[in-house]
Design a protein around this motif. Structure first.
Motif, PDB file in Angstrom:
ATOM      1  N   ASP A 127     111.438 141.354 -20.030  1.00 55.23           N
ATOM      2  CA  ASP A 127     112.388 141.293 -21.135  1.00 55.23           C
ATOM      3  C   ASP A 127     112.250 139.937 -21.809  1.00 55.23           C
ATOM      4  OD1 ASP A 127     114.505 141.248 -22.867  1.00 55.23           O
ATOM      5  OD2 ASP A 127     115.937 142.139 -21.470  1.00 55.23           O
ATOM      6  N   SER A 128     111.423 139.857 -22.849  1.00 60.03           N
ATOM      7  CA  SER A 128     111.140 138.571 -23.493  1.00 60.03           C
ATOM      8  C   SER A 128     112.367 137.998 -24.193  1.00 60.03           C
ATOM      9  CB  SER A 128     109.991 138.734 -24.501  1.00 60.03           C
ATOM     10  OG  SER A 128     110.339 139.686 -25.495  1.00 60.03           O
ATOM     11  N   THR A 129     113.205 138.878 -24.749  1.00 61.13           N
ATOM     12  CA  THR A 129     114.413 138.398 -25.418  1.00 61.13           C
ATOM     13  C   THR A 129     115.343 137.720 -24.425  1.00 61.13           C
ATOM     14  OG1 THR A 129     114.284 140.156 -27.071  1.00 61.13           O
ATOM     15  CG2 THR A 129     116.417 139.065 -26.794  1.00 61.13           C
ATOM     16  N   ARG A 130     115.494 138.336 -23.265  1.00 54.84           N
ATOM     17  CA  ARG A 130     116.372 137.766 -22.242  1.00 54.84           C
ATOM     18  C   ARG A 130     115.811 136.450 -21.726  1.00 54.84           C
ATOM     19  NH1 ARG A 130     117.947 139.428 -16.568  1.00 54.84           N
ATOM     20  NH2 ARG A 130     120.170 138.949 -16.431  1.00 54.84           N
ATOM     21  N   GLN A 167     114.004 134.344 -23.422  1.00 56.64           N
ATOM     22  CA  GLN A 167     114.253 133.352 -24.468  1.00 56.64           C
ATOM     23  C   GLN A 167     115.703 132.865 -24.409  1.00 56.64           C
ATOM     24  OE1 GLN A 167     112.089 131.837 -26.410  1.00 56.64           O
ATOM     25  NE2 GLN A 167     113.723 130.607 -27.321  1.00 56.64           N
ATOM     26  N   ASP A 168     116.629 133.769 -24.139  1.00 58.29           N
ATOM     27  CA  ASP A 168     118.033 133.387 -23.984  1.00 58.29           C
ATOM     28  C   ASP A 168     118.201 132.385 -22.856  1.00 58.29           C
ATOM     29  OD1 ASP A 168     118.876 135.022 -26.042  1.00 58.29           O
ATOM     30  OD2 ASP A 168     119.439 136.691 -24.726  1.00 58.29           O
ATOM     31  N   GLU A 185     116.897 128.952 -23.883  1.00 60.30           N
ATOM     32  CA  GLU A 185     117.828 128.259 -24.769  1.00 60.30           C
ATOM     33  C   GLU A 185     119.024 127.715 -23.992  1.00 60.30           C
ATOM     34  OE1 GLU A 185     118.854 130.953 -27.871  1.00 60.30           O
ATOM     35  OE2 GLU A 185     116.839 130.957 -28.743  1.00 60.30           O
ATOM     36  N   LYS A 187     126.955 136.256 -31.436  1.00 63.36           N
ATOM     37  CA  LYS A 187     125.545 136.688 -31.465  1.00 63.36           C
ATOM     38  C   LYS A 187     124.847 136.262 -32.752  1.00 63.36           C
ATOM     39  CE  LYS A 187     125.977 140.974 -28.705  1.00 63.36           C
ATOM     40  NZ  LYS A 187     127.441 140.992 -28.489  1.00 63.36           N
ATOM     41  N   ASN A 188     125.571 136.323 -33.875  1.00 60.93           N
ATOM     42  CA  ASN A 188     124.982 136.004 -35.170  1.00 60.93           C
ATOM     43  C   ASN A 188     125.350 134.617 -35.666  1.00 60.93           C
ATOM     44  OD1 ASN A 188     123.691 138.529 -35.365  1.00 60.93           O
ATOM     45  ND2 ASN A 188     125.561 139.478 -36.139  1.00 60.93           N
ATOM     46  N   ARG A 215     124.190 132.323 -27.631  1.00 57.86           N
ATOM     47  CA  ARG A 215     124.683 133.231 -28.671  1.00 57.86           C
ATOM     48  C   ARG A 215     124.698 134.650 -28.113  1.00 57.86           C
ATOM     49  NH1 ARG A 215     122.481 131.630 -34.688  1.00 57.86           N
ATOM     50  NH2 ARG A 215     123.094 129.409 -34.662  1.00 57.86           N
ATOM     51  N   ALA A 216     125.850 135.109 -27.705  1.00 55.45           N
ATOM     52  CA  ALA A 216     125.900 136.433 -27.077  1.00 55.45           C
ATOM     53  C   ALA A 216     127.240 137.129 -27.251  1.00 55.45           C
ATOM     54  CB  ALA A 216     125.572 136.316 -25.586  1.00 55.45           C
TER      55      ALA A 216
END
Length: 415
Positions: A110-113, A115-116, A119, A184-185, A255-256
């Protein structure tokens, strides 16, 4: 194989530390061990979880695998639901068996996770070492009322909540700071469901006592979003809270959230005594600048000017000098029932006979409105108005703005 894996992990940690502008690290650990130890002692107010996280990453950067494993094992003993720590633990173990090209390679599905997690790690490192730069307090005009003991500052760019208490002579004293998750945004909430965190001055009410989904963790404290400025600017939405995390989650990525300010459950528990009082001021902004001796002197002058303007407004009202009284309001003034024209008509009518009145203000608080397009301060106070026919005591809120070097009232209403 092990050496290649460790080189990749050390490279990531080195980049994380340097990109956060922490210290002038070089490739060897020998010259920095004493300094690192001193920094950890200086940061003794940091909670143990974050301190161990930074120690783990520091040990990886210095190539001390076993020490890093010891630290992360201790960390997981304290917080077994800390996902970032599990990721690092997995990387450390996997580095012994195969080459890892990047942070989180052991769990790279899970590349998005991943990256989170990266960060979150970078933000925690940066803020951990920020304490060694002589941070004092945000460069903002702040005065707590007699009934307020603390103020919370949320810096969305740093994913950090700072706690200050009222000290002697109304000087703010640093108490603690905590990692937070925002929308998130990002920031700048405007619309219902936009998953953004609002920017402004808000007040947290007491803990919600009704049953809540596990998403909100151990506690939730609603903020008064939309505030008066938000409503005037036609911003929509509601349900912006300070709350905790689900039971199986120690912390969430920077950001979540759906717009709320989210802390770990242990951090929420640490804030409980402050928030449960109710009406706790919460200033949410972006990239707070820190006060310097010169900016503090300027804030003192600005506060004196604003207090003088408030006192002139009070005197002109008590004297029933309608023209002078109305001169304290901006042309774009608004209140719950209309604009300056309607306000002025109403005031001229009730002051026409110049009745004898007294106006007393007490329990005054002031907070700079962050990131506004002109200098703005939220002023709350208890107002006692007495005339021959009426005695009224109320909590009032005003938004004062600077126009051509003068302080004027943009909004007025009950608080």
């Amino acid at each position: 194989m092990y050496n290649n894996g460790m080189r990749s992990l050390r490279k990531y940690c080195y980049i994380a530390f340097v990109s956060a502008a922490l210290l002038p690290w070089n490739a060897t650990a020998v010259n920095h061990e004493a300094l690192t130890a001193r920094l950890f002692v200086q940061n003794k107010n940091t909670n143990a979880v974050e301190r161990m996280l930074v120690q783990t990453l520091q040990s990886i950067k210095e190539g001390r695998l076993q020490q890093a494993l010891d630290y992360v094992d201790q960390l997981l003993t304290i917080s077994p639901n800390f996902a970032l720590a599990h990721l690092i633990h997995g990387d450390l173990l996997s580095a012994k068996a195969r080459i890892l090209n990047n942070f989180g390679d052991a769990n790279a599905a899970d590349s998005t996770r991943i990256q989170d997690f990266k960060e979150e790690a970078e933000i925690r490192i940066r803020n951990y070492f920020d304490r060694n730069r002589g941070l004092t307090q945000p460069n903002m005009l702040v005065e707590l009322s007699e009934k307020q003991s603390h103020v919370l500052f949320v810096d969305t760019a740093r994913s950090r909540l700072y706690v200050y208490e009222k000290g002697e002579g109304d000087v703010l004293r640093y108490v603690a700071d905590y990692y937070v998750t925002i929308g998130k945004n990002g920031i700048g909430k405007k619309d219902q469901g936009d998953k953004r965190t609002p920017i402004g001055v808000y007040f947290a009410s007491r803990k919600l006592n009704r049953p809540l989904p596990d998403l909100y963790g151990d506690a939730a404290y609603p903020l008064n979003y939309p505030n008066e400025i938000d409503s005037y600017e036609r911003k929509t939405g509601s349900g912006i809270w300070i709350h905790g995390t689900p039971r199986d989650t120690y912390s969430r990525p920077p950001r979540a959230s759906d717009g709320c300010v989210v802390l770990s459950n242990p951090d929420m528990q640490a804030l409980q005594a402050i928030l449960q009082v109710g009406n706790t001021p919460v200033v949410i902004g972006v990239n707070f600048q820190w006060v310097t001796p010169e900016s503090l002197r300027q804030q003192t002058r600005t506060k004196a000017d604003l207090k003088s303007a408030i006192e002139d407004w009070r005197k002109d009202w008590a004297a029933q000098n309608t023209a002078a009284y109305l001169s304290h309001y901006t042309n774009d003034f608004f209140y719950a029932e209309g604009d300056l024209s309607k306000w002025a008509s109403y005031k001229r009518q009730i002051q026409a006979n110049k009745p004898k009145v007294s106006v007393h203000l007490s329990d005054v608080s002031m907070f700079t409105y962050p990131n506004a397009n002109r200098p703005m301060v939220v002023v709350d106070f208890e107002q006692e108005y007495t005339s021959a026919a009426l005695r009224n005591v109320m909590k009032k809120r005003q938004y004062w703005v600077q126009e051509n070097g003068e302080w004027k009232i943009l909004y007025e209403g009950s608080a």
